[in-house]
Design an enzyme around this catalytic site. Structure first.
Site, PDB file in Angstrom:
ATOM      1  N   ASP A 122       0.862  -1.179   0.000  1.00 41.55           N
ATOM      2  CA  ASP A 122       0.000   0.000   0.000  1.00 41.55           C
ATOM      3  C   ASP A 122       0.896   1.225   0.000  1.00 41.55           C
ATOM      4  O   ASP A 122       2.051   1.160   0.404  1.00 41.55           O
ATOM      5  CB  ASP A 122      -0.846   0.025   1.278  1.00 41.55           C
ATOM      6  CG  ASP A 122      -1.907  -1.061   1.276  1.00 41.55           C
ATOM      7  OD1 ASP A 122      -2.095  -1.696   0.221  1.00 41.55           O
ATOM      8  OD2 ASP A 122      -2.530  -1.261   2.333  1.00 41.55           O
ATOM      9  N   LYS A 137      -3.813   3.385  -2.863  1.00 43.70           N
ATOM     10  CA  LYS A 137      -4.075   4.725  -3.376  1.00 43.70           C
ATOM     11  C   LYS A 137      -3.599   5.795  -2.395  1.00 43.70           C
ATOM     12  O   LYS A 137      -3.575   5.601  -1.197  1.00 43.70           O
ATOM     13  CB  LYS A 137      -5.551   4.900  -3.672  1.00 43.70           C
ATOM     14  CG  LYS A 137      -6.485   4.745  -2.485  1.00 43.70           C
ATOM     15  CD  LYS A 137      -7.861   5.273  -2.854  1.00 43.70           C
ATOM     16  CE  LYS A 137      -8.866   5.012  -1.766  1.00 43.70           C
ATOM     17  NZ  LYS A 137      -9.539   3.728  -1.838  1.00 43.70           N
ATOM     18  N   MET A 188     -11.346   5.696   8.399  1.00 45.89           N
ATOM     19  CA  MET A 188     -11.762   6.344   7.143  1.00 45.89           C
ATOM     20  C   MET A 188     -13.026   7.186   7.337  1.00 45.89           C
ATOM     21  O   MET A 188     -13.892   7.220   6.475  1.00 45.89           O
ATOM     22  CB  MET A 188     -12.029   5.275   6.057  1.00 45.89           C
ATOM     23  CG  MET A 188     -10.791   4.481   5.705  1.00 45.89           C
ATOM     24  SD  MET A 188     -11.121   3.021   4.685  1.00 45.89           S
ATOM     25  CE  MET A 188     -11.659   1.829   5.916  1.00 45.89           C
TER      26      MET A 188
HETATM   27  N1  SAH Z   1      -5.503  -2.107   8.016  1.00 46.37           N
HETATM   28  C1  SAH Z   1      -5.411  -0.766   8.584  1.00 46.37           C
HETATM   29  C2  SAH Z   1      -6.576   0.089   8.210  1.00 46.37           C
HETATM   30  C3  SAH Z   1      -6.705   0.345   6.741  1.00 46.37           C
HETATM   31  S1  SAH Z   1      -7.967   1.481   6.344  1.00 46.37           S
HETATM   32  C4  SAH Z   1      -5.260  -0.888  10.112  1.00 46.37           C
HETATM   33  O1  SAH Z   1      -5.427  -1.972  10.661  1.00 46.37           O
HETATM   34  O2  SAH Z   1      -4.949   0.120  10.755  1.00 46.37           O
HETATM   35  C5  SAH Z   1      -7.085   3.008   6.385  1.00 46.37           C
HETATM   36  C6  SAH Z   1      -7.571   3.857   7.529  1.00 46.37           C
HETATM   37  O3  SAH Z   1      -6.979   3.431   8.737  1.00 46.37           O
HETATM   38  C7  SAH Z   1      -7.213   5.312   7.416  1.00 46.37           C
HETATM   39  O4  SAH Z   1      -8.108   6.016   6.607  1.00 46.37           O
HETATM   40  C8  SAH Z   1      -7.339   5.744   8.875  1.00 46.37           C
HETATM   41  O5  SAH Z   1      -8.686   5.894   9.233  1.00 46.37           O
HETATM   42  C9  SAH Z   1      -6.820   4.526   9.592  1.00 46.37           C
HETATM   43  N2  SAH Z   1      -5.400   4.659   9.914  1.00 46.37           N
HETATM   44  C10 SAH Z   1      -4.372   3.942   9.421  1.00 46.37           C
HETATM   45  N3  SAH Z   1      -3.210   4.313   9.971  1.00 46.37           N
HETATM   46  C11 SAH Z   1      -3.491   5.282  10.868  1.00 46.37           C
HETATM   47  C12 SAH Z   1      -2.725   6.067  11.769  1.00 46.37           C
HETATM   48  N4  SAH Z   1      -1.397   5.923  11.873  1.00 46.37           N
HETATM   49  N5  SAH Z   1      -3.364   6.970  12.553  1.00 46.37           N
HETATM   50  C13 SAH Z   1      -4.698   7.137  12.477  1.00 46.37           C
HETATM   51  N6  SAH Z   1      -5.470   6.417  11.644  1.00 46.37           N
HETATM   52  C14 SAH Z   1      -4.884   5.509  10.845  1.00 46.37           C
END
Ligand code: SAH
Length: 442
Positions: free
Chosen positions: A227, A249, A357
């Site tokens: 990603d 993306k 998200m």
């Molecule tokens: N698989 C990932 C989530 C993917 S969806 C997980 O387990 O964290 C992507 C979303 O995750 C982003 O839009 C945001 O809402 C959240 N996200 C991912 N990394 C983040 C971070 N460091 N701080 C805050 N939100 C985060």
């Protein structure tokens, strides 16, 4: 080389421990673990050396220890005396036991503490399952010899097999599958090796929040399909010459359609590559893991899933907001705020909501929660880049945060945390934790 390292077979043999204190006990323990029969005495006498394969001394008067050393030298029995290098013909190393694999570290007596520190560092990078890989190799030893009588061919095969899919499966404790994969690899020892795909969680975007398993796989990968979001720090720790393919993306780039990503993983594995599919956070949480798993399973490609620290736990740890709380947080809901999904029914008592998200739709989320009966004054926080050095936090109520977040946000990944437990956060400032820019609306 200061001393020559050697591994003693002590199973069923006698090890003499002279001395009876705590240090003597510490010396006896690894000998016992190696299967030795321990003979212990407080004072030395020559008949103690009958049938002895190894002797050590600690916690005894110097004269006794000297007598032990002299007698052992005369008989050619390796002897170790704690803190008396001049009385030793053998050193006891710091040991990492991954039976049947053993790693021993020695500083030649110069700095045992340093040897222990080295042991800890080696332990951290040596996966606990490595012993199972060695055990698998042992099970197949005779078969490999029969199939590949030529030494060079055998080495080549084992080199690939012991860092390939069978080894990964053995390491993960999936012994039957590992043996099947090893046997299959041996069958086609002359053909190209089959690949494997690891779906690996990269954590929230801080390199040191990766798991050790993720780190190892990144170091062994041929190709990394990643990603764009949250994977940069992990990629820095990957094997230099691994090919990298970005598929997620970000603002300007469109992501590759999911079916194409799945097809790419299948194709790479069929070419015999060790593929790491690197995803932000945890691969099983809003990570399309199910689609990729289904495609790999359908194509008969072996795969493994390696968990990562998900945004919710990273943000909780970084802000001091407990995800659960004995009094006010009995459940946690991980939800997506993505526009396609229904937001009704999320507001429940004593439940902390972690919405992924959700920033783009925060006003709608507020309306849906309030329509479900949530108090607009419910504690809420928005965490941007949680768990990384760029982390920022906006704290307030559902109402105030929904109003301010769009203007406050800096464009990084953000998580919404809503619920009574958010109000229970213990301030981290002043506890030796680097400060996080925090806007407090309450
Ligand atoms: N698989 C990932 C989530 C993917 S969806 C997980 O387990 O964290 C992507 C979303 O995750 C982003 O839009 C945001 O809402 C959240 N996200 C991912 N990394 C983040 C971070 N460091 N701080 C805050 N939100 C985060």
């Amino acid at each position: 080389m200061q001393q020559f390292p050697i591994f003693l077979e002590l199973r069923g043999r006698v090890a003499l421990v002279l001395g009876t204190g705590e240090v003597a006990e510490r010396k006896a323990e690894p000998l016992r673990q190696a299967g030795a029969e321990i003979r212990q005495a407080a004072a030395f006498s020559p008949d103690l050396l009958e049938d002895v394969a190894f002797a050590c001394g600690a916690d005894a008067p110097l004269a006794e220890l000297e007598a032990l050393s002299t007698a052992c030298r005369a008989r050619g029995i390796p002897v170790n005396v704690v803190d008396r290098p001049e009385l030793c013909t053998a050193l006891m190393p710091a040991v990492i036991d991954r039976a049947p694999m053993t790693v021993a570290v020695s500083t030649g007596g110069a700095a045992p503490v340093l040897a222990r520190q080295m042991r800890q560092r080696i332990e951290a990078v040596l996966p606990p399952g490595i012993g199972r890989v060695a055990a698998m190799a042992e099970r197949f030893k005779a078969a490999v010899r029969r199939r590949l009588p030529d030494l060079a061919a055998r080495r080549r095969f084992l080199d690939a097999a012991l860092s390939g899919p069978a080894a990964d499966l053995a390491m993960a404790g999936r012994e039957a599958e590992a043996d099947a994969a090893f046997a299959a690899a041996l069958d086609r020892a002359d053909a190209a090796p089959p690949g494997i795909v690891h779906l690996v969680g990269a954590g929230p975007g801080a390199g040191d929040l990766l798991t050790l398993r993720a780190l190892r796989l990144l170091g062994e990968a041929d190709v990394i399909v990643h990603d764009r979001l949250g994977c940069e720090a992990a990629l820095e720790m990957a094997r230099r010459d691994a090919a990298r393919i970005a598929v997620g993306k970000t603002g300007a780039h469109h992501s590759m359609p999911q079916e194409e990503i799945s097809a790419l993983l299948v194709r790479l594995a069929q070419e015999g590559k060790r593929v790491v599919r690197l995803k932000g956070g945890d691969p099983m949480i809003f990570g399309h893991a199910a689609e990729e798993e289904a495609a790999l399973a359908a194509a008969g490609i072996p795969f493994e899933i390696v968990p990562g620290i998900t945004a919710a736990t990273a943000c909780a740890a970084a802000t001091g907001i407990p995800l659960t709380h004995r009094a006010v947080g009995h459940a946690v809901t991980l939800a997506t705020g993505h526009s396609r999904h229904d937001l009704r029914g999320l507001a429940r008592p004593k439940t902390l909501l972690a919405i992924y998200m959700g920033l783009a739709r925060i006003a709608e989320i507020r309306d849906a929660l309030v329509a479900d009966g949530m108090d607009p004054a419910m504690p809420a926080a928005v965490v941007e880049h949680g768990g990384t050095p760029q982390q920022r936090v906006l704290r307030g109520t559902l109402e105030s945060v929904a109003a301010e977040a769009p203007g406050w946000a800096g464009g990084g990944p953000t998580l919404l945390l809503i619920g009574e437990a958010v109000g229970q956060a213990v301030p981290l400032a002043g506890r030796g934790v680097p400060p996080t820019p925090t806007a407090d609306l309450t």
